[in-house]
Enzyme design. Structure first.
Site, PDB file in Angstrom:
ATOM      1  N   PRO A   2       2.447  12.832  -0.858  1.00 39.63           N
ATOM      2  CA  PRO A   2       1.936  14.338  -1.291  1.00 39.63           C
ATOM      3  C   PRO A   2       0.967  14.926  -0.627  1.00 39.63           C
ATOM      4  O   PRO A   2      -0.076  14.421  -0.054  1.00 39.63           O
ATOM      5  CB  PRO A   2       1.454  13.675  -2.759  1.00 39.63           C
ATOM      6  CG  PRO A   2       1.984  12.234  -3.056  1.00 39.63           C
ATOM      7  CD  PRO A   2       2.044  11.727  -1.683  1.00 39.63           C
ATOM      8  N   GLU A   3       1.284  16.218  -0.375  1.00 43.98           N
ATOM      9  CA  GLU A   3       0.404  17.053   0.603  1.00 43.98           C
ATOM     10  C   GLU A   3      -0.278  18.195  -0.679  1.00 43.98           C
ATOM     11  O   GLU A   3       0.044  18.124  -1.538  1.00 43.98           O
ATOM     12  CB  GLU A   3       0.849  17.548   1.590  1.00 43.98           C
ATOM     13  CG  GLU A   3       1.708  16.529   2.607  1.00 43.98           C
ATOM     14  CD  GLU A   3       2.402  17.030   3.693  1.00 43.98           C
ATOM     15  OE1 GLU A   3       1.933  18.269   4.100  1.00 43.98           O
ATOM     16  OE2 GLU A   3       3.357  16.478   4.327  1.00 43.98           O
ATOM     17  N   LYS A  59      -6.346  17.218  -0.764  1.00 40.83           N
ATOM     18  CA  LYS A  59      -5.425  16.224  -1.637  1.00 40.83           C
ATOM     19  C   LYS A  59      -5.822  15.555  -2.724  1.00 40.83           C
ATOM     20  O   LYS A  59      -5.142  14.581  -3.046  1.00 40.83           O
ATOM     21  CB  LYS A  59      -4.719  15.256  -0.512  1.00 40.83           C
ATOM     22  CG  LYS A  59      -4.118  16.135   0.766  1.00 40.83           C
ATOM     23  CD  LYS A  59      -3.247  15.081   1.621  1.00 40.83           C
ATOM     24  CE  LYS A  59      -2.935  15.820   3.073  1.00 40.83           C
ATOM     25  NZ  LYS A  59      -2.287  14.565   4.131  1.00 40.83           N
ATOM     26  N   HIS A 113       3.601  -1.187 -11.594  1.00 42.92           N
ATOM     27  CA  HIS A 113       2.930  -0.189 -10.603  1.00 42.92           C
ATOM     28  C   HIS A 113       2.193   0.916 -11.382  1.00 42.92           C
ATOM     29  O   HIS A 113       1.471   1.956 -10.688  1.00 42.92           O
ATOM     30  CB  HIS A 113       4.146   0.453  -9.865  1.00 42.92           C
ATOM     31  CG  HIS A 113       4.816  -0.611  -8.905  1.00 42.92           C
ATOM     32  ND1 HIS A 113       4.263  -1.375  -7.866  1.00 42.92           N
ATOM     33  CD2 HIS A 113       6.250  -0.929  -9.076  1.00 42.92           C
ATOM     34  CE1 HIS A 113       5.220  -2.081  -7.431  1.00 42.92           C
ATOM     35  NE2 HIS A 113       6.407  -1.883  -7.912  1.00 42.92           N
ATOM     36  N   ARG A 133       2.845   1.530  -3.665  1.00 43.96           N
ATOM     37  CA  ARG A 133       2.112   1.189  -2.408  1.00 43.96           C
ATOM     38  C   ARG A 133       0.727   1.024  -2.327  1.00 43.96           C
ATOM     39  O   ARG A 133       0.237   0.773  -1.469  1.00 43.96           O
ATOM     40  CB  ARG A 133       2.835   1.849  -1.194  1.00 43.96           C
ATOM     41  CG  ARG A 133       4.207   1.859  -1.068  1.00 43.96           C
ATOM     42  CD  ARG A 133       4.803   2.635   0.194  1.00 43.96           C
ATOM     43  NE  ARG A 133       4.090   2.166   1.515  1.00 43.96           N
ATOM     44  CZ  ARG A 133       4.051   2.799   2.640  1.00 43.96           C
ATOM     45  NH1 ARG A 133       5.129   3.882   2.668  1.00 43.96           N
ATOM     46  NH2 ARG A 133       3.561   2.108   3.676  1.00 43.96           N
ATOM     47  N   ARG A 172     -10.809  22.319  22.022  1.00 46.88           N
ATOM     48  CA  ARG A 172     -10.058  20.895  21.660  1.00 46.88           C
ATOM     49  C   ARG A 172      -8.730  20.804  22.309  1.00 46.88           C
ATOM     50  O   ARG A 172      -7.872  21.611  22.319  1.00 46.88           O
ATOM     51  CB  ARG A 172      -9.662  21.166  20.120  1.00 46.88           C
ATOM     52  CG  ARG A 172     -10.774  21.192  19.044  1.00 46.88           C
ATOM     53  CD  ARG A 172     -11.831  19.877  19.046  1.00 46.88           C
ATOM     54  NE  ARG A 172     -11.155  18.686  18.879  1.00 46.88           N
ATOM     55  CZ  ARG A 172     -11.143  18.597  17.317  1.00 46.88           C
ATOM     56  NH1 ARG A 172     -11.497  19.186  16.603  1.00 46.88           N
ATOM     57  NH2 ARG A 172     -10.337  17.088  17.259  1.00 46.88           N
ATOM     58  N   ARG A 281       2.327  10.237  14.772  1.00 47.15           N
ATOM     59  CA  ARG A 281       2.944  11.018  13.536  1.00 47.15           C
ATOM     60  C   ARG A 281       4.267  11.832  14.077  1.00 47.15           C
ATOM     61  O   ARG A 281       4.260  12.265  15.237  1.00 47.15           O
ATOM     62  CB  ARG A 281       2.114  12.046  12.851  1.00 47.15           C
ATOM     63  CG  ARG A 281       0.990  11.425  12.384  1.00 47.15           C
ATOM     64  CD  ARG A 281       1.048  10.399  11.156  1.00 47.15           C
ATOM     65  NE  ARG A 281       1.968  10.992  10.095  1.00 47.15           N
ATOM     66  CZ  ARG A 281       1.164  11.564   8.983  1.00 47.15           C
ATOM     67  NH1 ARG A 281       0.020  11.927   8.973  1.00 47.15           N
ATOM     68  NH2 ARG A 281       1.955  12.017   7.997  1.00 47.15           N
TER      69      ARG A 281
END
Ligand SMILES: [Zn+2]
Length: 291
Positions: A2-3, A59, A113, A133, A172, A281
């Site tokens: 989830p973002e 988040k 869970h 998880r 950066r 990623r």
């Protein structure tokens, strides 16, 4: 995982369900990684409290209680927050989901869970927090207390400005994709929405952040906001575990332009979408359309 859009959709939907309701009973699983506050302490702190509001930082969700304490919830990789009326195969283990497709929908029964279940004094629908998880987090914060997890968050991605993105990118050398994922720069963006925003801004994910011209920075900041807002309108992205609090799927996954589309044709140039690993990623992009 989830973002920002998924977390914001959960917040918006849950507000109408839980705000102004008094907590009558809490059931918790045994202590595990999800409990930053021990289960017994969490139960005693939440018991009898009224939920006044739900806020979001990046988040993280924050349930504001009537004694000015707060319950912080992070959904981690597979966390789900939903009501007892929710019905979805996603509320079951992956192994049993396929078999459920052909059986009548079942009302959810808390399983191993399910780390937290909240019942309210009006005896209406309950609230469940489930996470297979256990990367999700539950933390009780006393009045006036914060947590380093919140304090190190950067600007919320829904309100990112070209100026902020420009300052953050200066000198950066890291890839712009990695910068977008850095929660201390931009809170809320994860892999899906970074890839989608970079495609729509026509920028290669591996471009050094410092190499962006002011015009490109302006377009990217605007695009990040646009992609997130659209995802919220569509209820977020349901890929593995994410469901809205009523159990229904989000719909943004049906509109992905690059994420999860390796080898499939770009909607613009018809060339294949490529996947590379940047900063550990997966990154999906079109090598022709993005510069
Ligand atoms: Zn293309």
């Amino acid at each position: 995982m989830p973002e920002l859009p998924e977390v914001e959709v959960v917040r918006l939907r849950l507000r109408s369900v839980v705000v102004n309701r008094r907590i009558a009973e809490i059931q918790t699983a045994r202590a595990n990684y999800a409990f930053l506050t021990a289960p017994a302490r969490l139960r005693s702190k939440l018991q009898g409290r009224r939920i006044m509001e739900i806020e979001r930082q990046g988040k993280y969700l924050l349930f504001l209680l009537d004694d000015h304490s707060r319950l912080l919830v992070h959904l981690g990789m597979t966390g789900q927050l939903f009501t007892s009326h929710a019905v979805s195969p996603r509320l079951y283990n992956k192994q049993s989901r396929a078999g459920l497709a052909h059986t009548p929908a079942q009302v959810f029964v808390p399983d191993k869970h399910t780390h937290l279940s909240i019942s309210f004094s009006d005896r209406g629908e309950q609230l469940h927090f489930r996470d297979t998880r256990k990367f999700g987090k539950l933390l009780w914060l006393a009045e006036g207390r914060s947590d380093p997890r919140l304090e190190r968050l950067g600007v919320d991605a829904l309100s990112i400005t070209p100026e902020h993105l420009g300052i953050s990118s200066k000198r950066r050398r890291i890839a712009i994709k990695s910068l977008l994922l850095d929660q201390s720069v931009l809170a809320g963006v994860g892999n899906i929405y970074a890839d989608e925003a970079l495609y729509q801004a026509r920028l290669l994910p591996q471009r050094a952040a410092a190499s962006l011209r002011p015009e490109e920075t302006r377009v990217l900041a605007r695009t990040v906001r646009k992609v997130l807002r659209r995802a919220i309108r569509l209820g977020g992205s349901s890929i593995d575990d994410y469901v809205q609090p009523d159990g229904s799927d989000g719909q943004f996954q049906n509109t992905f332009t690059v994420y999860g589309r390796e080898g499939e044709p770009c909607h613009c140039c018809r060339g294949p979408i490529v996947r590379v690993v940047i900063g550990q990623r997966s990154s999906h992009f079109c090598p022709s359309c993005q510069k």
